[in-house]
Scaffold this active site. Structure first.
Site, mmCIF file in Angstrom:
data_model
loop_
_atom_site.group_PDB
_atom_site.id
_atom_site.type_symbol
_atom_site.label_atom_id
_atom_site.label_comp_id
_atom_site.label_asym_id
_atom_site.label_seq_id
_atom_site.Cartn_x
_atom_site.Cartn_y
_atom_site.Cartn_z
ATOM 1 N N LYS A 175 0.841 -1.195 0.000
ATOM 2 C CA LYS A 175 0.000 0.000 0.000
ATOM 3 C C LYS A 175 0.878 1.247 0.000
ATOM 4 C CE LYS A 175 -1.848 -1.562 3.746
ATOM 5 N NZ LYS A 175 -2.678 -1.748 4.961
ATOM 6 N N THR A 210 -7.478 8.904 8.918
ATOM 7 C CA THR A 210 -7.057 7.619 8.365
ATOM 8 C C THR A 210 -7.042 6.502 9.411
ATOM 9 O OG1 THR A 210 -4.743 8.206 8.760
ATOM 10 C CG2 THR A 210 -5.673 8.747 6.589
ATOM 11 N N GLY A 212 -7.714 3.422 11.229
ATOM 12 C CA GLY A 212 -8.413 2.168 10.968
ATOM 13 C C GLY A 212 -8.601 1.807 9.507
ATOM 14 N N THR A 213 -8.021 2.573 8.587
ATOM 15 C CA THR A 213 -8.239 2.266 7.175
ATOM 16 C C THR A 213 -7.614 0.926 6.775
ATOM 17 O OG1 THR A 213 -6.320 3.645 6.666
ATOM 18 C CG2 THR A 213 -8.486 4.653 6.402
ATOM 19 N N GLY A 214 -6.443 0.611 7.344
ATOM 20 C CA GLY A 214 -5.818 -0.672 7.040
ATOM 21 C C GLY A 214 -6.629 -1.844 7.557
ATOM 22 N N CYS A 215 -7.222 -1.685 8.735
ATOM 23 C CA CYS A 215 -8.087 -2.729 9.296
ATOM 24 C C CYS A 215 -9.292 -2.960 8.394
ATOM 25 C CB CYS A 215 -8.572 -2.333 10.686
ATOM 26 S SG CYS A 215 -7.285 -1.976 11.889
#
Length: 244
Positions: A175, A210, A212-215
């Protein structure tokens, strides 16, 4: 079709923006039935982490066994693990349960800068990557997993992702959100390939929110993989949902 049954193994975020809470929302929004096994309790909000409590690993094993002995699991998303003992417990369960789809989001540092993985557990997390079908690191996490400095260009990020994929023998979704500029590309890399299987162009969303966006993305990909015929299709569908 029945909804895919997706288990999130991760930490709890009482603010609801990351961790188990974000995963369950993401799974439901993508058409899945979400289940949750909690690896750690945090006192946090969208601005930072104040405290972390890790329940005994024996209780973690009981949670995993209780769920898997009763409900057939179609996919697993793994998030915050924090300690080497927690990683070992999850790894043993994965080896025994053998879920058909495993997505590992190697959570190490929160967006606020708080450590979400003990430094001494980094080697164990690297080894756990080999038990996953897809690993979804951001650039700082990718640097730790490849023992290099953080990539400052997209070409360097792709090279690191390929190195990780080849080393652990699994797919990597790299990412590019930490790179500067108006673009925020992602790419799917497979072991032994000379170029990415798929690249996903995206315009950077102008926001500081941003948390928690990866979760959310990794849980969405795990759910979509149950509904699509390839990792590339699953990532594309998850990204379309996330930016919608």
């Amino acid at each position: 079709m029945r909804p895919p049954r997706v288990l999130s193994i991760a930490g709890s975020d009482p603010s609801g923006g990351a961790g188990i809470q974000a995963d369950l929302k993401s799974i439901a929004a993508n058409g899945g039935y979400g289940m949750a096994v909690i690896t750690a309790l945090t006192a946090q909000n969208t601005t930072g982490v104040e405290a972390i409590h890790v329940p005994p690993s024996g209780f973690l094993a009981q949670q995993l066994d209780a769920v898997s002995s009763d409900i057939e699991i179609d996919a697993v998303k793994v998030g915050m693990l924090f300690t080497e003992q927690v990683i070992h417990t999850v790894g043993c369960w994965l080896a025994e349960a053998r879920p058909s789809i495993v997505v590992l989001d190697p959570v190490m540092v929160a967006a606020s800068g708080a450590r979400l993985l003990n430094p001494e557990a980094e080697r164990a997390l690297h080894e756990l990557c080999g038990a996953a079908d897809l690993v979804t690191p951001n650039l700082p996490e990718l640097a730790v997993l490849t023992r290099t400095t953080e990539a400052t260009s997209w070409a360097a990020a792709l090279n690191q992702a390929q190195r990780l994929a080849d080393t652990v023998g699994t797919n990597v979704l790299v990412k590019g959100g930490h790179l500067p500029g108006p673009e925020a590309p992602d790419a799917l890399v497979e072991p032994g390939m000379l170029c990415p299987v798929a690249q996903f162009a995206a315009v950077r969303v102008p926001t500081e929110n941003t948390h928690g966006t990866g979760c959310s993305l990794s849980a969405a990909v795990a759910t979509q993989r149950c509904l699509t015929d390839s990792w590339a299709a699953a990532v594309g569908a998850a990204k379309d949902w996330l930016v919608a």
